[in-house]
Design an enzyme around this catalytic site. Sequence first.
Site, short mmCIF file in Angstrom:
data_model
loop_
_atom_site.label_atom_id
_atom_site.label_comp_id
_atom_site.label_asym_id
_atom_site.label_seq_id
_atom_site.Cartn_x
_atom_site.Cartn_y
_atom_site.Cartn_z
N LYS A 13 -32.83 5.98 -17.93
CA LYS A 13 -33.44 7.25 -18.37
C LYS A 13 -34.26 7.08 -19.65
O LYS A 13 -35.40 7.51 -19.71
CB LYS A 13 -32.36 8.31 -18.64
CG LYS A 13 -31.59 8.77 -17.45
CD LYS A 13 -30.67 9.92 -17.79
CE LYS A 13 -29.66 9.62 -18.89
NZ LYS A 13 -28.67 8.59 -18.55
N ARG A 88 -25.78 17.59 -19.56
CA ARG A 88 -24.86 16.55 -19.08
C ARG A 88 -23.61 17.16 -18.44
O ARG A 88 -22.70 16.43 -18.06
CB ARG A 88 -24.43 15.69 -20.26
CG ARG A 88 -24.83 14.22 -20.09
CD ARG A 88 -24.53 13.56 -21.40
NE ARG A 88 -24.45 12.14 -21.38
CZ ARG A 88 -25.37 11.35 -21.92
NH1 ARG A 88 -26.49 11.84 -22.40
NH2 ARG A 88 -25.18 10.06 -21.95
N ARG A 127 -27.97 -4.55 -22.83
CA ARG A 127 -28.92 -3.64 -23.47
C ARG A 127 -29.04 -3.86 -25.00
O ARG A 127 -28.04 -4.04 -25.68
CB ARG A 127 -28.45 -2.21 -23.20
CG ARG A 127 -29.35 -1.16 -23.78
CD ARG A 127 -29.24 0.09 -23.02
NE ARG A 127 -28.05 0.85 -23.38
CZ ARG A 127 -27.86 2.10 -22.97
NH1 ARG A 127 -28.73 2.68 -22.18
NH2 ARG A 127 -26.78 2.75 -23.31
N ARG A 160 -25.68 -1.25 -28.94
CA ARG A 160 -24.98 -0.02 -29.29
C ARG A 160 -23.47 -0.23 -29.28
O ARG A 160 -22.95 -0.89 -28.38
CB ARG A 160 -25.33 1.06 -28.27
CG ARG A 160 -26.63 1.75 -28.59
CD ARG A 160 -27.08 2.68 -27.52
NE ARG A 160 -26.04 3.54 -26.96
CZ ARG A 160 -26.29 4.48 -26.07
NH1 ARG A 160 -27.52 4.70 -25.67
NH2 ARG A 160 -25.32 5.22 -25.59
N ARG A 171 -17.64 6.13 -20.29
CA ARG A 171 -18.90 6.87 -20.14
C ARG A 171 -19.26 7.04 -18.68
O ARG A 171 -19.76 8.09 -18.27
CB ARG A 171 -20.03 6.15 -20.90
CG ARG A 171 -19.89 6.31 -22.41
CD ARG A 171 -20.74 5.32 -23.17
NE ARG A 171 -22.13 5.46 -22.88
CZ ARG A 171 -23.01 4.45 -22.95
NH1 ARG A 171 -22.61 3.25 -23.32
NH2 ARG A 171 -24.26 4.65 -22.67
P1 AMP Z 1 -26.91 8.36 -24.52
O1 AMP Z 1 -27.74 7.71 -25.58
O2 AMP Z 1 -27.67 9.40 -23.73
O3 AMP Z 1 -26.20 7.37 -23.63
O4 AMP Z 1 -25.76 9.19 -25.29
C1 AMP Z 1 -24.83 8.52 -26.12
C2 AMP Z 1 -23.66 9.44 -26.42
O5 AMP Z 1 -24.13 10.61 -27.10
C3 AMP Z 1 -22.91 9.95 -25.20
O6 AMP Z 1 -21.95 9.02 -24.71
C4 AMP Z 1 -22.26 11.20 -25.78
O7 AMP Z 1 -21.15 10.88 -26.61
C5 AMP Z 1 -23.37 11.74 -26.69
N1 AMP Z 1 -24.27 12.65 -25.94
C6 AMP Z 1 -25.57 12.45 -25.60
N2 AMP Z 1 -26.05 13.50 -24.92
C7 AMP Z 1 -25.04 14.40 -24.82
C8 AMP Z 1 -24.90 15.67 -24.20
N3 AMP Z 1 -25.92 16.25 -23.54
N4 AMP Z 1 -23.70 16.29 -24.29
C9 AMP Z 1 -22.68 15.73 -24.97
N5 AMP Z 1 -22.73 14.53 -25.54
C10 AMP Z 1 -23.89 13.84 -25.47
#
Ligand code: AMP
Length: 217
Positions: A13, A88, A127, A160, A171
Amino acid sequence: MYIVFLGAPGAGKGTQAVVVAQELKLAHIATGDLFRQAQAEGTELGLQAKSYMEKGMLVPDEITIKMVLERLSAPDYGNGVILDGFPRNLDQAKALDKAFLEQGKTINKVVYIKVDEGELLDRLSGRWICRNCQTPYHATVNPPKVEGKCDRCGGELYQRPDDTAETVKERLKVYFSQTAPLIDYYTRGGKLWEVDGKGELADVAKRIVAAIKEDNA
Ligand code: AMP
C-alpha cells in the site's frame, strides 16, 4: 477524488501510494506515517500511539479518527487524496462515511491490493524505510540504488521495529480479523476494485492507475 488503499500489511500500500500519488498528482495521507512522525517529534499523539504500534495493535479509534479527520479538513487537496492505512476497521469506515456525508464528499474508490498470505511475511521481513521521507524499499524486490540510503532524499534507511516476526504475526492477525471485513463492506457499497499486488512494482502501479481511471460501474 478520494481513494482508499486497502490491503494487508506488506501488500505494498505505502510503496504504491507514493508512486500513484505522484503520477495522478494526489495527496498521500498514511496513518502509520503520521503516527511514526508524531513519535519522532515526541508529541502527545506519538506517545499515545507508541505502545499499540509496538505490539502490532490498532491505535484506539478515537485517537486515529480525530487525527485523520483533522488532516482531511484541509481546504484544498487539489486533485484529491489517497488514504493509505485508513480505515482499518468497520467503525473507522463508518466514521469516515459519516464525516464525508456531512461535508458533501464521497469515497470514489477503494483499491484492494491483494497479495497471498505467504508472500506478506517475506515482504515485511525484507522491508527498509527512509527515516526522513518514509519511502519504503525492499531488500530484494525494490532495493535502493545505494545501500542504506533513500533514492528520493538521501535519508538513512531503517527497519521498522514493528516488522519483527512476532509483531508481524500480530499485525496480520489484526488485519484478518478487523480490516479484511472492509472488503465486504466496500464491495456492498459498489466501491471496491481488486488489484493483483503480485509482480513488478511498476506493473502493479499500472494496474492501480488503470483501476482508478476506470469508470465507476
Ligand atoms: P502501517 O504503517 O500502516 O503499517 O501502520 C503501522 C501501525 O500504526 C499499525 O500497526 C497500527 O498500530 C497503527 N495504525 C496505522 N493506521 C491505523 C489505523 N487506521 N487505525 C489504528 N491504528 C493504525
